[in-house]
Write an enzyme that holds these catalytic residues in place. Structure first.
Site, PDB file in Angstrom:
ATOM      1  N   ARG A 138      40.243  36.839  11.774  1.00 31.66           N
ATOM      2  CA  ARG A 138      41.594  36.926  12.371  1.00 31.66           C
ATOM      3  C   ARG A 138      41.828  38.230  13.119  1.00 31.66           C
ATOM      4  NH1 ARG A 138      42.706  34.597   7.405  1.00 31.66           N
ATOM      5  NH2 ARG A 138      43.100  32.375   7.604  1.00 31.66           N
TER       6      ARG A 138
ATOM      7  N   ARG B 211      54.098  40.655  34.804  1.00 30.16           N
ATOM      8  CA  ARG B 211      52.634  40.640  34.817  1.00 30.16           C
ATOM      9  C   ARG B 211      52.072  39.637  35.828  1.00 30.16           C
ATOM     10  NH1 ARG B 211      48.442  41.485  29.712  1.00 30.16           N
ATOM     11  NH2 ARG B 211      46.561  41.305  30.950  1.00 30.16           N
TER      12      ARG B 211
ATOM     13  N   ASN C  30      48.747  38.359  39.821  1.00 32.38           N
ATOM     14  CA  ASN C  30      48.124  37.143  40.371  1.00 32.38           C
ATOM     15  C   ASN C  30      48.191  37.076  41.894  1.00 32.38           C
ATOM     16  OD1 ASN C  30      47.462  36.272  37.843  1.00 32.38           O
ATOM     17  ND2 ASN C  30      49.395  35.178  37.565  1.00 32.38           N
TER      18      ASN C  30
ATOM     19  N   LYS D   3      43.674  40.660  27.861  1.00 28.55           N
ATOM     20  CA  LYS D   3      43.401  39.221  28.020  1.00 28.55           C
ATOM     21  C   LYS D   3      41.930  39.001  27.712  1.00 28.55           C
ATOM     22  CE  LYS D   3      46.699  37.512  31.450  1.00 28.55           C
ATOM     23  NZ  LYS D   3      46.801  36.859  32.768  1.00 28.55           N
TER      24      LYS D   3
ATOM     25  N   HIS E 194      34.482  36.173  42.228  1.00 26.64           N
ATOM     26  CA  HIS E 194      35.935  36.184  42.044  1.00 26.64           C
ATOM     27  C   HIS E 194      36.628  37.082  43.081  1.00 26.64           C
ATOM     28  CE1 HIS E 194      39.720  36.106  39.858  1.00 26.64           C
ATOM     29  NE2 HIS E 194      39.730  37.419  39.859  1.00 26.64           N
TER      30      HIS E 194
ATOM     31  N   HIS F  36      45.645  35.233  43.890  1.00 32.42           N
ATOM     32  CA  HIS F  36      44.869  34.430  42.933  1.00 32.42           C
ATOM     33  C   HIS F  36      45.181  32.933  42.971  1.00 32.42           C
ATOM     34  CE1 HIS F  36      43.609  38.303  41.496  1.00 32.42           C
ATOM     35  NE2 HIS F  36      42.886  37.789  40.521  1.00 32.42           N
TER      36      HIS F  36
ATOM     37  N   GLU G  83      39.987  43.790  43.770  1.00 31.10           N
ATOM     38  CA  GLU G  83      41.052  43.968  42.761  1.00 31.10           C
ATOM     39  C   GLU G  83      41.698  45.354  42.895  1.00 31.10           C
ATOM     40  OE1 GLU G  83      42.093  41.462  40.978  1.00 31.10           O
ATOM     41  OE2 GLU G  83      40.391  40.183  40.389  1.00 31.10           O
TER      42      GLU G  83
ATOM     43  N   LYS H 220      47.748  48.942  36.453  1.00 31.10           N
ATOM     44  CA  LYS H 220      47.610  47.805  35.530  1.00 31.10           C
ATOM     45  C   LYS H 220      48.309  48.120  34.204  1.00 31.10           C
ATOM     46  CE  LYS H 220      45.351  44.009  33.799  1.00 31.10           C
ATOM     47  NZ  LYS H 220      44.126  43.270  33.673  1.00 31.10           N
TER      48      LYS H 220
ATOM     49  N   GLU I 159      52.738  38.319  29.847  1.00 31.56           N
ATOM     50  CA  GLU I 159      52.975  37.607  31.102  1.00 31.56           C
ATOM     51  C   GLU I 159      54.150  36.644  31.041  1.00 31.56           C
ATOM     52  OE1 GLU I 159      49.361  36.670  33.194  1.00 31.56           O
ATOM     53  OE2 GLU I 159      50.400  35.224  34.458  1.00 31.56           O
TER      54      GLU I 159
ATOM     55  N   HIS J  17      41.754  31.420  43.064  1.00 31.38           N
ATOM     56  CA  HIS J  17      41.160  30.598  41.999  1.00 31.38           C
ATOM     57  C   HIS J  17      40.709  29.250  42.541  1.00 31.38           C
ATOM     58  CE1 HIS J  17      43.246  32.984  38.572  1.00 31.38           C
ATOM     59  NE2 HIS J  17      41.966  33.301  38.637  1.00 31.38           N
TER      60      HIS J  17
HETATM   61  N1  LIG Z   1      40.526  39.819  31.094  1.00 33.14           N
HETATM   62  C1  LIG Z   1      41.066  40.020  32.285  1.00 33.14           C
HETATM   63  O1  LIG Z   1      42.193  40.491  32.413  1.00 33.14           O
HETATM   64  C2  LIG Z   1      40.271  39.694  33.488  1.00 33.14           C
HETATM   65  C3  LIG Z   1      40.701  40.109  34.748  1.00 33.14           C
HETATM   66  C4  LIG Z   1      39.898  39.839  35.850  1.00 33.14           C
HETATM   67  C5  LIG Z   1      38.702  39.165  35.682  1.00 33.14           C
HETATM   68  N2  LIG Z   1      38.308  38.771  34.445  1.00 33.14           N
HETATM   69  C6  LIG Z   1      37.029  38.085  34.236  1.00 33.14           C
HETATM   70  O2  LIG Z   1      35.985  38.977  34.563  1.00 33.14           O
HETATM   71  C7  LIG Z   1      34.828  38.226  34.897  1.00 33.14           C
HETATM   72  C8  LIG Z   1      34.148  38.851  36.084  1.00 33.14           C
HETATM   73  O3  LIG Z   1      33.771  40.157  35.757  1.00 33.14           O
HETATM   74  P1  LIG Z   1      32.653  40.935  36.597  1.00 33.14           P
HETATM   75  O4  LIG Z   1      32.940  40.798  38.031  1.00 33.14           O
HETATM   76  O5  LIG Z   1      32.535  42.274  36.002  1.00 33.14           O
HETATM   77  O6  LIG Z   1      31.363  40.044  36.331  1.00 33.14           O
HETATM   78  P2  LIG Z   1      30.103  40.208  35.347  1.00 33.14           P
HETATM   79  O7  LIG Z   1      30.526  40.669  34.013  1.00 33.14           O
HETATM   80  O8  LIG Z   1      29.345  38.953  35.458  1.00 33.14           O
HETATM   81  O9  LIG Z   1      29.283  41.382  36.037  1.00 33.14           O
HETATM   82  C9  LIG Z   1      28.758  41.194  37.320  1.00 33.14           C
HETATM   83  C10 LIG Z   1      27.253  41.388  37.344  1.00 33.14           C
HETATM   84  O10 LIG Z   1      26.986  42.779  37.374  1.00 33.14           O
HETATM   85  C11 LIG Z   1      26.093  43.141  36.319  1.00 33.14           C
HETATM   86  N3  LIG Z   1      26.469  44.485  35.920  1.00 33.14           N
HETATM   87  C12 LIG Z   1      27.647  44.880  35.347  1.00 33.14           C
HETATM   88  N4  LIG Z   1      27.693  46.213  35.275  1.00 33.14           N
HETATM   89  C13 LIG Z   1      26.540  46.687  35.809  1.00 33.14           C
HETATM   90  C14 LIG Z   1      26.022  47.977  36.054  1.00 33.14           C
HETATM   91  N5  LIG Z   1      26.735  49.076  35.780  1.00 33.14           N
HETATM   92  N6  LIG Z   1      24.796  48.087  36.613  1.00 33.14           N
HETATM   93  C15 LIG Z   1      24.091  46.971  36.945  1.00 33.14           C
HETATM   94  N7  LIG Z   1      24.539  45.718  36.780  1.00 33.14           N
HETATM   95  C16 LIG Z   1      25.756  45.586  36.215  1.00 33.14           C
HETATM   96  C17 LIG Z   1      26.276  42.079  35.276  1.00 33.14           C
HETATM   97  O11 LIG Z   1      25.106  41.961  34.498  1.00 33.14           O
HETATM   98  C18 LIG Z   1      26.504  40.835  36.151  1.00 33.14           C
HETATM   99  O12 LIG Z   1      25.283  40.330  36.591  1.00 33.14           O
HETATM  100  C19 LIG Z   1      35.282  36.811  35.141  1.00 33.14           C
HETATM  101  O13 LIG Z   1      34.865  35.990  34.072  1.00 33.14           O
HETATM  102  C20 LIG Z   1      36.802  36.913  35.146  1.00 33.14           C
HETATM  103  O14 LIG Z   1      37.440  35.746  34.668  1.00 33.14           O
HETATM  104  C21 LIG Z   1      39.064  39.029  33.352  1.00 33.14           C
HETATM  105 ZN   LIG Z   2      41.316  38.760  39.565  1.00 35.22          ZN
END
Ligand SMILES: NC(=O)c1ccc[n+]([C@@H]2O[C@H](COP(=O)([O-])OP(=O)(O)OC[C@H]3O[C@@H](n4cnc5c(N)ncnc54)[C@H](O)[C@@H]3O)[C@@H](O)[C@H]2O)c1
Ligand SMILES: [Zn+2]
Length: 359
Positions: A120, A240, A244, A142, A263, A247, A184, A226, A236, A251
């Site tokens: 939990r 918040r 978006n 999130k 993304h 987005h 972003e 943020k 949200e 999306h």
């Molecule tokens: N929780 C939230 O508020 C929120 C907000 C926006 C996006 N997201 C989520 O985030 C995800 C996308 O995140 P992302 O763009 O970081 O993608 P990701 O985590 O897939 O990373 C992108 C790529 O870069 C590589 N990588 C990361 N850091 C590295 C580094 N320092 N050196 C070398 N390679 C590296 C990873 O292995 C991967 O291949 C999506 O699933 C999205 O839904 C969440």
């Molecule tokens: Zn985003």
């Protein structure tokens, strides 16, 4: 080192913005974590940063374990979470144990979700290593996974105990990922802060060249914007949703491309779309729209896409609408730094804008 704070009563936490991992052990200890530490990371990040982060945690007295997942969105599902639960269970992790999310947004969302639901809820720490994660996903709580092709529909609001940003990790991030993360960053400036937008307009190349001072400043501004939004509206119910911006269309592009586009790339086109809608509604000036589009282009982001079917994108938008608020809600600009939220069901206008974006 810069220390910022997210103020959410008993869920408050610090964000450290630094240029190395030297202070990691102390930061984790100061966050009150004192049990086992389980690092969750992906293969790419594991090979570059896990050894050092694990060493810093061991030096600080933690018993450190790790689990490595396959990189990319395809790992963001309940099967991956189940493997993590199995490991947590076999390690006898208890409520004093913590999860350390080391990686991009995918790792952060999965590891945070596992932490939110195991026993939990146990503590977790975010060590974001992609620009998207440093700018956006590691702050705000999130967490979650995708399910049956729908993004992020299983999840929770669950704040980390601490966020530790080493900006220099961006130096090993693939260029396309860095550029996508910049979308972003630009979004944060456009929704809330004209001065920050002007800074980015002048310094975008230095950011993409991973200039340390620029990365530090940008991380601070992102966490500030943020953080401010999350402090005002953690779950949200109002403000918040401003995050978006770009987005609603973004999306839909992402799912119509079957996640071949990143993304941030889709959000860039989505932001251009939002400006085009606002232009048609007479809400914003051509000059403002042009300024934003020009910065996106100079950052190396797309402002249009080829090869998608506009009708399919429209369908994806409607599909998403049913799942979310039951209405097509857009965050539209009045100017750089000022947004309004409105419902828009003018099919002709929406399709007209999608036709321009996808050509
Ligand atoms: N929780 C939230 O508020 C929120 C907000 C926006 C996006 N997201 C989520 O985030 C995800 C996308 O995140 P992302 O763009 O970081 O993608 P990701 O985590 O897939 O990373 C992108 C790529 O870069 C590589 N990588 C990361 N850091 C590295 C580094 N320092 N050196 C070398 N390679 C590296 C990873 O292995 C991967 O291949 C999506 O699933 C999205 O839904 C969440
Ligand atoms: Zn985003």
């Amino acid at each position: 080192m810069i220390k910022a704070n997210i103020n959410l009563d008993e869920r408050s936490y610090p964000i450290y913005i630094t240029t190395d991992f030297e202070g990691l052990g102390k930061a984790v200890a100061d966050a009150g974590i004192n049990g086992k530490a389980l690092i969750i990371t992906d293969k790419n990040v594991d090979s570059i940063y896990r050894e050092e982060t694990a060493a810093r945690l061991s030096e600080a007295g933690y018993q450190v374990f790790h689990h490595v997942i396959e990189p990319g969105e395809k790992s963001k599902n309940l099967d991956t979470v189940k493997e993590i639960y199995k490991l947590m269970h076999s390690l006898n992790m208890d409520r004093r144990s913590a999860v350390i999310a080391l990686g991009g947004g995918v790792v952060g969302d999965i590891a945070g979700f596992a932490a939110a639901t195991y026993l939990r809820g146990i503590d977790y720490v975010q060590i974001p290593t992609s620009l998207l994660a440093q700018a956006d996903s590691s702050v705000g709580g999130k967490v979650g996974v995708d399910f049956e092709n729908a993004k992020n529909i299983i999840g929770a609001f669950y704040q980390p105990r601490m966020v530790y940003i080493n900006v220099n990790t961006l130096k090993t991030l693939p260029k396309r990922e860095l550029v996508a993360g910049a979308a972003e960053v630009i979004k944060h400036a456009v929704i809330m802060d004209r001065e920050f937008f002007e800074y980015l307009d002048a310094n975008i190349n230095r950011l993409l060249d991973c200039d340390e001072n620029v990365m530090m400043y940008v991380a601070r501004m992102n966490c500030g914007i943020k953080g401010h939004v999350v402090e005002k509206d953690e779950k949200e119910s109002g403000l918040r949703s401003i995050l978006n911006f770009g987005h609603t269309i973004g999306h839909a592009l992402e799912s119509a491309s079957e996640f071949k586009l990143l993304h941030g790339e889709c959000v860039a086109v989505g932001m251009v779309g939002a400006f085009k809608l606002a232009l048609r509604l007479g809400m914003v000036s051509e000059t403002e729209a042009g300024t934003v589009e020009s910065l996106l282009l100079r950052a190396g982001l797309p402002t249009k896409l080829k090869g998608l079917n506009p009708a399919r994108v429209y369908e994806a938008m409607l599909h998403d609408k049913k799942k979310r608020e039951g209405k097509l809600v857009f965050i539209l600009p009045k100017s750089i730094g000022k947004m309004v939220k409105l419902t828009l069901d003018d099919e002709e206008m929406l399709k007209g804008v999608l036709d321009i974006l996808i050509n």
